[in-house]
Scaffold this motif. Structure first.
Motif, PDB file in Angstrom:
ATOM      1  N   LYS A 108     -41.910  -0.830   8.118  1.00 42.63           N
ATOM      2  CA  LYS A 108     -40.899  -1.445   7.251  1.00 42.63           C
ATOM      3  C   LYS A 108     -41.177  -2.942   7.053  1.00 42.63           C
ATOM      4  N   GLN A 109     -41.522  -3.643   8.126  1.00 40.62           N
ATOM      5  CA  GLN A 109     -41.800  -5.081   8.002  1.00 40.62           C
ATOM      6  C   GLN A 109     -43.010  -5.318   7.103  1.00 40.62           C
ATOM      7  N   MET A 141     -42.007  -4.683   3.483  1.00 37.03           N
ATOM      8  CA  MET A 141     -41.154  -5.751   2.947  1.00 37.03           C
ATOM      9  C   MET A 141     -41.961  -7.010   2.655  1.00 37.03           C
ATOM     10  N   GLY A 161     -44.738  -6.875   1.215  1.00 37.70           N
ATOM     11  CA  GLY A 161     -45.504  -6.592  -0.002  1.00 37.70           C
ATOM     12  C   GLY A 161     -46.784  -5.807   0.225  1.00 37.70           C
ATOM     13  N   LYS A 216     -38.279   3.127   4.824  1.00 32.78           N
ATOM     14  CA  LYS A 216     -38.017   2.749   3.419  1.00 32.78           C
ATOM     15  C   LYS A 216     -36.630   2.166   3.195  1.00 32.78           C
ATOM     16  N   GLU A 217     -35.802   2.181   4.204  1.00 33.56           N
ATOM     17  CA  GLU A 217     -34.390   1.813   4.022  1.00 33.56           C
ATOM     18  C   GLU A 217     -34.239   0.344   3.603  1.00 33.56           C
ATOM     19  N   GLY A 218     -33.539   0.121   2.503  1.00 29.70           N
ATOM     20  CA  GLY A 218     -33.116  -1.240   2.151  1.00 29.70           C
ATOM     21  C   GLY A 218     -34.138  -2.133   1.475  1.00 29.70           C
ATOM     22  N   HIS A 219     -35.213  -1.598   0.922  1.00 31.25           N
ATOM     23  CA  HIS A 219     -36.180  -2.426   0.173  1.00 31.25           C
ATOM     24  C   HIS A 219     -36.972  -1.521  -0.766  1.00 31.25           C
ATOM     25  N   ASN A 220     -37.813  -2.132  -1.610  1.00 38.42           N
ATOM     26  CA  ASN A 220     -38.591  -1.324  -2.561  1.00 38.42           C
ATOM     27  C   ASN A 220     -40.086  -1.322  -2.258  1.00 38.42           C
ATOM     28  N   GLY A 221     -40.439  -1.705  -1.049  1.00 42.23           N
ATOM     29  CA  GLY A 221     -41.859  -1.771  -0.693  1.00 42.23           C
ATOM     30  C   GLY A 221     -42.472  -0.382  -0.523  1.00 42.23           C
TER      31      GLY A 221
END
Ligand SMILES: Cc1cc2nc3c(=O)[nH]c(=O)nc-3n(C[C@H](O)[C@H](O)[C@H](O)COP(=O)(O)O)c2cc1C
Length: 479
Positions: free
Chosen positions: A26-27, A30, A32, A121-126
């Motif tokens: 996730k990091q 986020m 990119g 994937k929670e909470g971002h569009n990366g």
């Protein structure tokens, strides 16, 4: 491939078992780049975390979004323990995989892959990918489907020749039944694993078909997989033999030295000009973990690099604090040794092992461990003389292995990666005599990147610091 795809420069490699955690992926996403979760043995990981009470509530939050809640109720019923299991209790195991398929197993594989991808994937569009091993064939179709239900962007598969994956992804994403050819030893007969995604009781087709990157080590395999639309991946990760985890065997025959180490030579270096000429996008992996190596990869025409070891040590990885700090300390030692062990892995592929006295790389600890095969992910199927298909693993008790016509002389050094790698992330099984399974640590043998990071961040680093380091010499505008 569509032209509007944005390729990452950095792929954070999938590292099993659950070293590439959803928190790490996730990091990276986020920031990119492409964050990848490890799907290897993820059903056992989720089942054990539920038995530890899921203290953060993350697994239950993700499961509440799974489109079939009857399945979730069954899984909770079987594994969840409020407050966590008692300290003297063993974990209840998940059912072993079988060629006959089993609805509960398929549901658990799909839900576990879903949970890990969903949380990443929670909470971002990366971008998020899932890495699995071709060698664990029986888990593949259900895992692909589970990850697709969570809208996974990339699937990455190595440790074998993943020729059937593009077809599986095409078919499963539209809800078609698939028959996957599986390897069965001691016979020329063909055997198939059948999987029907509609049996999971979710009427949601089509689901997004993710991109597929094959992890290979040679230009010959790039050419082979690209020959046919049915087998052609959407791109390649080209892995050099210094990479952490499993490695492709050396091309030369019997290339093993007196320490049991696989020995590579120039034949094992992929021809990047041929790979570039293939037209497929590719990333370079294995010792491409410094700013200069990233620039070098781009100059070869690669889209970027896949990096493992540097991320395995980041704060968000699944390693226990003890394992992380032990490896960080070893990095300071100029004599740190990572052996390309030719016999440790039941897969038969060379496997990188940090030589560390507190782990199973210590012969005395290894010989004291009682062999047992209770997770069984790396078992090989074989044709039984009396008929039917059996399952064997060179790391199981040697008399059992011999009884199943396994080659005992080649199984002497085999280590139970299933149990050891679960121990690496703090989910080691507890045995009736009170012993807990011991770790075995894998890592890349090119230590330049990890050592440079350690110098910069002596007390450890996070995933974003690792990405910033890797991209130090490339301008953001250019990529
Ligand atoms: C701890 C660890 C576990 C790994 N496990 C896997 C795995 O399960 N599947 C896989 O395809 N690659 C695995 N790898 C390889 C990485 O994804 C990556 O390709 C490799 O580490 C790149 O080389 P580097 O370590 O020099 O950066 C693993 C690497 C490490 C360090």
């Amino acid at each position: 491939m569509q032209s509007d795809i944005r390729y990452p420069t950095i792929i954070q490699g999938g590292m099993g078992i659950a070293v590439s955690s959803w928190q790490l992926a996730k990091q990276v996403a986020m920031a990119g780049e492409l964050g990848v979760i490890s799907g290897t043995a993820i059903d056992s990981v989720i089942a054990r975390r539920l038995q530890d009470g899921d203290p953060s509530g993350d697994i239950r939050r993700a499961m509440s979004h799974f489109p079939n809640q009857k399945t979730i109720a069954e899984i909770m019923d079987r594994f969840f323990i409020e407050g966590g299991r008692a300290a003297d209790k063993a974990y209840l195991d998940v059912p072993k995989l079988s060629i006959k398929g089993n609805l509960f197993s398929n549901n658990l594989l799909a839900v576990s892959s879903f949970v890990e991808v969903w949380l990443a994937k929670e909470g971002h569009n990366g971008l998020i990918g899932m890495n699995i091993l071709e060698k664990i064939q029986l888990a593949i179709p259900a895992q692909l489907y589970g990850a697709m239900l969570a809208d996974v962007d990339y699937i990455l598969i190595g440790a074998g020749i993943p020729a059937q994956i593009p077809h599986l992804l095409n078919e499963i994403s539209v809800g078609n039944k698939v028959a996957m050819k599986v390897e069965v030893a001691d016979t020329k007969d063909k055997h198939y694993l059948h999987f029907d995604p509609t049996t999971l009781g979710i009427e949601n087709f089509p689901v997004k078909r993710p991109l597929f990157l094959a992890i290979v080590s040679s230009h010959a395999l790039v050419a082979y997989l690209n020959k046919d639309e049915e087998t052609k991946p959407d791109g390649f990760v080209i892995e050099y033999h210094v990479a952490g985890g499993h490695n492709a065997p050396p091309r030369a025959k019997n290339a093993i030295d007196e320490n049991g180490e696989a020995i590579y030579n120039d034949q094992d270096i992929p021809n990047l000009e041929k790979i570039l000429a293939s037209g497929s996008p590719f990333w370079l992996a294995g010792g491409f973990a410094t700013p200069a190596k990233v620039v070098e990869a781009l100059a070869h025409g690669a889209k970027g690099v896949q990096v493992g070891s540097v991320f395995a040590l980041s704060n968000e990885s699944g390693f226990t604090e003890e394992n992380r700090s032990s490896v960080l300390n070893s990095l300071a030692d100029p004599h740190m040794r990572v052996l390309t062990d030719a016999s440790a892995s039941p897969t038969g592929f060379p496997f990188k092992v940090i030589q560390n006295n507190e782990t199973l790389s210590n012969d005395s600890l290894y010989s004291k461990r009682m062999r047992i095969c209770d997770l069984g992910y790396l078992r090989t199927m074989y044709q039984r003389e009396k008929g039917g298909i059996g399952y064997r693993c060179p790391a199981e008790p040697l008399d059992n292995y011999e009884f199943k016509n396994g080659q005992v002389d080649q199984a002497q050094g085999s280590k139970c990666l299933c149990n050891a790698l679960m121990a690496d992330i703090g989910l080691g099984q507890r045995r009736p005599d009170g012993r807990v399974e011991i770790s075995l640590l894998t890592f890349g043998s090119d230590l330049e990147g990890p050592r440079a990071m350690r110098e910069k961040y002596p007390n450890g680093w996070n995933a974003v610091q690792a990405i910033n380091f890797l991209k130090e010499q490339i301008s953001h505008q250019a990529h």
